[in-house]
Design a protein around this motif. Structure first.
Motif, PDB file in Angstrom:
ATOM      1  N   LEU A 166       0.837  -1.199   0.000  1.00  0.00           N
ATOM      2  CA  LEU A 166       0.000   0.000   0.000  1.00  0.00           C
ATOM      3  C   LEU A 166       0.876   1.254   0.000  1.00  0.00           C
ATOM      4  O   LEU A 166       0.528   2.265  -0.616  1.00  0.00           O
ATOM      5  CB  LEU A 166      -0.946  -0.004   1.194  1.00  0.00           C
ATOM      6  CG  LEU A 166      -2.014  -1.098   1.175  1.00  0.00           C
ATOM      7  CD1 LEU A 166      -2.905  -1.012   2.407  1.00  0.00           C
ATOM      8  CD2 LEU A 166      -2.853  -1.032  -0.088  1.00  0.00           C
ATOM      9  N   ALA A 167       2.017   1.184   0.685  1.00  0.00           N
ATOM     10  CA  ALA A 167       2.971   2.300   0.616  1.00  0.00           C
ATOM     11  C   ALA A 167       3.459   2.469  -0.817  1.00  0.00           C
ATOM     12  O   ALA A 167       3.595   3.595  -1.320  1.00  0.00           O
ATOM     13  CB  ALA A 167       4.148   2.051   1.560  1.00  0.00           C
ATOM     14  N   GLY A 226     -11.661   6.979  11.783  1.00  0.00           N
ATOM     15  CA  GLY A 226     -11.377   7.194  13.189  1.00  0.00           C
ATOM     16  C   GLY A 226      -9.921   7.006  13.562  1.00  0.00           C
ATOM     17  O   GLY A 226      -9.042   6.825  12.711  1.00  0.00           O
ATOM     18  N   ALA A 227      -9.680   7.014  14.877  1.00  0.00           N
ATOM     19  CA  ALA A 227      -8.311   7.000  15.407  1.00  0.00           C
ATOM     20  C   ALA A 227      -7.543   5.748  15.000  1.00  0.00           C
ATOM     21  O   ALA A 227      -6.354   5.814  14.662  1.00  0.00           O
ATOM     22  CB  ALA A 227      -8.350   7.117  16.926  1.00  0.00           C
ATOM     23  N   GLU A 228      -8.193   4.598  15.028  1.00  0.00           N
ATOM     24  CA  GLU A 228      -7.514   3.352  14.665  1.00  0.00           C
ATOM     25  C   GLU A 228      -7.073   3.379  13.205  1.00  0.00           C
ATOM     26  O   GLU A 228      -5.989   2.907  12.852  1.00  0.00           O
ATOM     27  CB  GLU A 228      -8.435   2.153  14.918  1.00  0.00           C
ATOM     28  CG  GLU A 228      -7.731   0.805  14.769  1.00  0.00           C
ATOM     29  CD  GLU A 228      -8.650  -0.367  15.039  1.00  0.00           C
ATOM     30  OE1 GLU A 228      -8.166  -1.511  14.939  1.00  0.00           O
ATOM     31  OE2 GLU A 228      -9.841  -0.158  15.324  1.00  0.00           O
ATOM     32  N   ALA A 229      -7.918   3.959  12.339  1.00  0.00           N
ATOM     33  CA  ALA A 229      -7.575   4.061  10.928  1.00  0.00           C
ATOM     34  C   ALA A 229      -6.378   4.987  10.730  1.00  0.00           C
ATOM     35  O   ALA A 229      -5.496   4.715   9.897  1.00  0.00           O
ATOM     36  CB  ALA A 229      -8.775   4.574  10.135  1.00  0.00           C
ATOM     37  N   VAL A 230      -6.326   6.084  11.478  1.00  0.00           N
ATOM     38  CA  VAL A 230      -5.204   7.016  11.365  1.00  0.00           C
ATOM     39  C   VAL A 230      -3.915   6.332  11.825  1.00  0.00           C
ATOM     40  O   VAL A 230      -2.844   6.523  11.221  1.00  0.00           O
ATOM     41  CB  VAL A 230      -5.469   8.299  12.178  1.00  0.00           C
ATOM     42  CG1 VAL A 230      -4.230   9.183  12.212  1.00  0.00           C
ATOM     43  CG2 VAL A 230      -6.650   9.061  11.593  1.00  0.00           C
ATOM     44  N   GLN A 231      -3.986   5.512  12.863  1.00  0.00           N
ATOM     45  CA  GLN A 231      -2.807   4.782  13.327  1.00  0.00           C
ATOM     46  C   GLN A 231      -2.291   3.829  12.252  1.00  0.00           C
ATOM     47  O   GLN A 231      -1.083   3.726  12.025  1.00  0.00           O
ATOM     48  CB  GLN A 231      -3.137   4.005  14.606  1.00  0.00           C
ATOM     49  CG  GLN A 231      -3.337   4.890  15.830  1.00  0.00           C
ATOM     50  CD  GLN A 231      -3.834   4.105  17.041  1.00  0.00           C
ATOM     51  OE1 GLN A 231      -3.968   2.888  16.984  1.00  0.00           O
ATOM     52  NE2 GLN A 231      -4.111   4.805  18.120  1.00  0.00           N
ATOM     53  N   VAL A 241       1.371   3.879  10.024  1.00  0.00           N
ATOM     54  CA  VAL A 241       2.318   2.779   9.802  1.00  0.00           C
ATOM     55  C   VAL A 241       2.710   2.711   8.327  1.00  0.00           C
ATOM     56  O   VAL A 241       3.892   2.634   7.975  1.00  0.00           O
ATOM     57  CB  VAL A 241       1.718   1.432  10.259  1.00  0.00           C
ATOM     58  CG1 VAL A 241       2.639   0.281   9.873  1.00  0.00           C
ATOM     59  CG2 VAL A 241       1.471   1.440  11.760  1.00  0.00           C
ATOM     60  N   THR A 242       1.704   2.763   7.450  1.00  0.00           N
ATOM     61  CA  THR A 242       2.000   2.768   6.015  1.00  0.00           C
ATOM     62  C   THR A 242       2.752   4.043   5.639  1.00  0.00           C
ATOM     63  O   THR A 242       3.624   4.032   4.767  1.00  0.00           O
ATOM     64  CB  THR A 242       0.699   2.634   5.201  1.00  0.00           C
ATOM     65  OG1 THR A 242       0.075   1.376   5.522  1.00  0.00           O
ATOM     66  CG2 THR A 242       0.971   2.661   3.709  1.00  0.00           C
TER      67      THR A 242
END
Length: 279
Positions: free
Chosen positions: A135-136, A173-178, A182-183
Motif C-alpha cells: 500500500l505504501a 477514526g483513530a484506529e484508521a489514522v494509526q 504505519v503505512t
C-alpha cells in the motif's frame, strides 16, 4: 490453484453503490482470480439491493450474496448425492468476506459483521488490507502519477520529490489514522521526506497536520489519500486540500497490488499457506 471446494471469496464494497465502484471491485476481483486460479470470487455491496431476489441485481447486498453462496453449496452437494456420489460433510465456512478497505473502520466493519449475521451463510470476516508495504508502494505510485513525487525506479531511499512533506489522509477514526501512520512510515522510507497521518473525516485534522509539517520546515506539501475510493464521502478530499492548501494524488483505486492483498487476506482467514495461494 484454489483448493477444491474452497469457500467463496466475497469482496465487501462499502459506500453508495455506483458503476464506478462496481468496475473497481470487478477489476480487483479479476486480479485476485489471476493470483489464485480457480477462486470463486463474488462482489457484495454494503449498501446494495436487499430486496427479494437481489442476488441477481446490479448491486447485490452483501448479505444476499452470502445467502446465495450458501444455497449454491447446498445445491451442489444435493446434486452430487443424487448422481450417486459420496459427499463428505462440509467443513469450513461457506465464504470469506474480505473488506475493500485499506485500513480499519469500526463502523463499516460492524456493518459487515451484521451483514454476515443477517445472511444464512457460515462466513468468516477477513482482516482489512493494510497497513502493508504494497500500500505504501501504491501511495508512491499515485503521488508520482500526479507529479508530486519522482518514480522510484532505482528503489533508492534518497529520491528527490516534488513534495517535501506528505499527509497520508484516511477515514475511519483513530484506529484508521494509526494504521495510515504505519503505512506512512514505509512511504517516508521510500521518499526520504516527512510523512504524517491525518483524519479526513475529522474537521481540522488535515489542516493541523499541514501546519505541523510546515512548522518543521516543509514548504511544498502533498496529500496522499489512504483510501481505495468507495469508502470516502464525496467532497472530503477537495475540502481537505483547500484547508491544507496543498495538491493531492488520486485514491489507490484499482492499484494492481490490491488484488494480491485481497487473496492474501482470504488465504490468511482460511489458514492457507502462501504456497497454496501461489500461481
Amino acid at each position: 490453484m484454489a483448493p477444491e471446494g474452497a469457500p467463496a471469496l466475497v469482496l465487501a464494497v462499502p459506500g453508495a453503490p455506483s458503476a464506478a465502484s462496481r468496475g473497481l471491485a470487478e477489476e480487483i476481483v479479476s486480479i485476485g482470480r489471476s493470483e489464485l486460479p480457480g477462486l470463486d470470487a463474488r462482489i457484495g455491496f454494503l449498501e446494495g439491493d436487499d430486496a427479494e431476489g437481489a442476488e441477481g441485481a446490479e448491486f447485490p447486498a452483501l448479505s444476499h450474496v452470502l445467502t446465495s453462496v450458501a444455497a449454491e453449496r447446498v445445491a451442489r452437494a444435493e446434486f452430487a448425492r443424487a448422481a450417486g456420489h459420496e459427499v463428505p460433510a462440509p467443513t469450513g465456512p461457506d465464504a470469506v468476506v474480505v473488506p475493500l478497505l485499506a485500513g480499519p473502520d469500526a463502523d463499516l466493519l460492524r456493518r459487515m459483521r451484521q451483514a454476515v449475521m443477517d445472511s444464512s451463510a457460515a462466513a468468516e470476516l477477513a482482516e482489512v488490507l493494510g497497513p502493508h508495504p504494497l500500500l505504501a508502494e501504491g501511495l508512491h505510485v499515485r503521488l508520482s502519477e500526479a507529479g508530486l513525487a519522482r518514480a522510484d525506479r532505482a528503489r533508492l531511499f534518497t529520491v528527490t520529490t516534488a513534495a517535501d512533506g506528505i499527509i497520508v489522509a484516511t477515514t475511519g477514526g483513530a484506529e484508521a489514522v494509526q494504521a495510515a501512520a504505519v503505512t506512512g512510515m514505509l512511504l517516508a522510507a521510500r521518499l526520504a521526506v516527512p510523512v504524517k497521518a491525518a483524519a479526513l473525516d475529522q474537521e481540522g485534522s488535515v489542516a493541523a497536520v499541514a501546519e505541523q509539517l510546515r512548522s518543521e520546515g516543509s514548504t511544498q506539501l502533498a496529500l496522499a489519500p489512504y483510501l481505495i475510493g468507495p469508502e470516502a464521502a464525496e467532497g472530503l478530499l477537495d475540502t481537505a486540500c483547500k484547508e491544507a492548501d496543498c495538491a493531492a494524488a488520486e485514491v489507490l483505486g484499482a492499484y494492481s497490488a490490491l488484488g494480491k492483498l485481497v487473496v492474501t487476506q482470504y488465504s490468511a482467514a482460511l489458514g492457507l499457506t502462501q504456497g497454496a495461494a501461489a500461481h
